[in-house]
Design an enzyme around this catalytic site. Structure first.
Site, PDB file in Angstrom:
ATOM      1  N   HIS A 299      -0.132  -5.985  -4.495  1.00 27.32           N
ATOM      2  CA  HIS A 299       0.167  -5.438  -3.468  1.00 27.32           C
ATOM      3  C   HIS A 299       0.257  -6.491  -2.293  1.00 27.32           C
ATOM      4  O   HIS A 299      -0.428  -7.544  -2.141  1.00 27.32           O
ATOM      5  CB  HIS A 299      -0.868  -4.216  -2.863  1.00 27.32           C
ATOM      6  CG  HIS A 299      -0.181  -3.559  -1.745  1.00 27.32           C
ATOM      7  ND1 HIS A 299      -0.143  -3.849  -0.474  1.00 27.32           N
ATOM      8  CD2 HIS A 299       0.574  -2.327  -1.652  1.00 27.32           C
ATOM      9  CE1 HIS A 299       0.480  -2.853   0.301  1.00 27.32           C
ATOM     10  NE2 HIS A 299       0.660  -1.943  -0.600  1.00 27.32           N
ATOM     11  N   ASP A 356       1.341   3.407  -6.697  1.00 26.56           N
ATOM     12  CA  ASP A 356       2.400   3.659  -7.545  1.00 26.56           C
ATOM     13  C   ASP A 356       2.153   3.776  -8.926  1.00 26.56           C
ATOM     14  O   ASP A 356       2.657   4.811  -9.638  1.00 26.56           O
ATOM     15  CB  ASP A 356       3.772   2.462  -7.363  1.00 26.56           C
ATOM     16  CG  ASP A 356       4.128   2.365  -5.877  1.00 26.56           C
ATOM     17  OD1 ASP A 356       4.281   3.508  -5.407  1.00 26.56           O
ATOM     18  OD2 ASP A 356       4.155   1.294  -5.545  1.00 26.56           O
TER      19      ASP A 356
END
Length: 429
Positions: A299, A356
């Protein structure tokens, strides 16, 4: 020290320091270009704060996410409309405020009947995100922009209420089924699930397990500070564009596979590994040689485990057990995570699962088709976009966004000569 000193070419400028409530320090360089004639260069804005905000706080190194000061872990038992209210208005609603808020969201969830004709013009296989972004922009035509606070509040309710209706109708369009209207006796989540999966042929019973799972998913997606789509909403809104136009722009940004489309990419990756025999170790070796990409890991902000991924991982086992679903992709996903968490290659690069990685599996278990995953992300993120647009709209000294650039093109060229038909006389320039 309250200032930072920047020197260039024999000149200096004192830049004030901005200190946030969590001891974040920023340097206000707004006067630097005028006084020194230089700008900063920061591709992707990795080290640039474009605004101050009181909505969401993230500490990526420690895996912290807070909405208006509340840890995300402490909001998972709330209902999504209450969290949306918190993000937009800065406080959790009282019992009466929440009852009024829920009623407004239900009564304003019907889109204008004329807008139903728009769905007839979209191709049957149109991506739901294309429909959602276009329809949200179209709301501007039906609800003109006003600057009075009560008008803005009404448009906020309309957008939050009608987005789920538009999303469900876009799905119905894609499968050729008739639309289902929302009803006042159902919750925000139940209304959406009814509009998605009910048919006129029989009564649809909303599963409490699915309703709770969807509520959790939308809460963890509700805001995430100055990400690509939120920054887009702010940039567009800085021109005083209305709420619907600004959020439609955010939807287009979210659609990208590196942003909101990543959860769909995770499922497609897992299905591909499964189809090739399920050898996840071989796949991870191919990741390390950069033959393939590992979706759902790493991320831009988090350098430790994404707190949202922790919440969804715990929910995944519970939801799948309660629904009696045995999805082979779940075991595959867990094996991939375990492999990454003990492999030095991934540890050194701080590649931990992000939100996700598990959200797609949950949507899949709920019966949400893959091409609707990004739409679900958008439904969760709309309260955050609204909150940022409203915060910026209420700021008295807000200026239109206008980034600078470092020009690397050709310097001044000789003036070209053109003939009577517009062609250059000396050939291409």
């Amino acid at each position: 020290m309250s200032t930072a000193k920047i020197s260039f070419d024999g000149k200096e400028v004192d830049c004030p320091l901005l200190v946030g409530t969590e001891a974040e320090v920023g340097i206000n360089i707004s006067a630097m270009r005028d006084r020194l004639g230089i700008v900063t260069y920061d591709p992707g804005f990795l080290s640039t704060a474009a605004c101050t905000s009181s909505i969401t706080y993230i500490d990526g190194d420690r895996g912290i996410l807070r909405y208006r000061g509340y840890a995300i872990e402490d909001l998972t038992s709330a209902k999504f409309p209450a969290v949306a209210f918190l993000l937009i208005y800065g406080h959790l609603p009282s019992r009466q405020e929440l009852l009024d808020w829920r009623r407004k969201l239900t009564l304003n969830s019907y889109i204008h009947e004329d807008m139903l004709k728009f769905f007839e013009g979209f191709p049957p296989l149109a991506h739901p995100m294309a429909i959602l972004s276009a329809m949200v922009a179209s709301l501007s035509a039906y609800y003109p922009d006003f600057d009075k606070e009560e008008d803005i509040d009404l448009n906020i309710v309309r957008l939050l209420a009608q987005a789920k209706t538009i999303a469900a109708y876009s799905y119905k369009k894609s499968i050729g089924q008739p639309r289902i209207y929302p009803r006042t006796e159902f919750s925000y989540m139940a209304n959406f699930l009814r509009m998605m999966f009910a048919t006129p042929a029989e009564e649809y019973v909303v599963s409490p397990v699915v309703e709770d799972a969807l509520n959790l998913l939308l809460i963890v997606h509700a805001d995430h500070e100055q990400n690509c789509s939120t920054s887009t909403v702010r940039v567009v809104g800085s021109s005083r564009a209305n709420l619907f136009a600004s959020v439609s722009a955010g939807l287009c940004a979210l659609w990208g596979p590196l942003h909101g489309g990543a959860n769909q990419a995770v499922i497609e990756m897992l299905e591909r590994i499964q189809a090739e025999g399920g050898d996840y170790k071989a796949f991870m070796n191919r990741v390390k040689t950069k033959e393939v990409r590992l979706m759902g890991f790493g991320h831009r902000v988090y350098k430790s485990y994404d707190p949202r991924a922790k919440i969804l991982k715990e929910a995944m086992d519970r939801v799948l057990n309660q629904l009696g679903i045995n999805d082979p992709l779940v075991e595959l996903a867990k094996n991939i995570e375990e492999e990454a968490l003990r492999d030095s290659y991934f540890i050194e690069r701080k590649l931990y699962p992000n939100v996700d990685f598990y959200s797609g599996i949950l949507y899949r278990a709920m019966g949400i088709p893959t091409n609707m995953f990004t739409v679900m992300f958008a439904l969760g993120r709309i309260p955050g976009w609204i909150a940022h647009w409203r915060e910026m709209h209420m700021c008295q000294d807000q200026r239109i966004s206008r980034p600078r650039q470092i020009y690397v093109g050709p310097s001044l060229r000789p003036a070209p000569q053109f003939d009577d038909e517009g062609f250059t006389i000396d050939g291409p320039v």
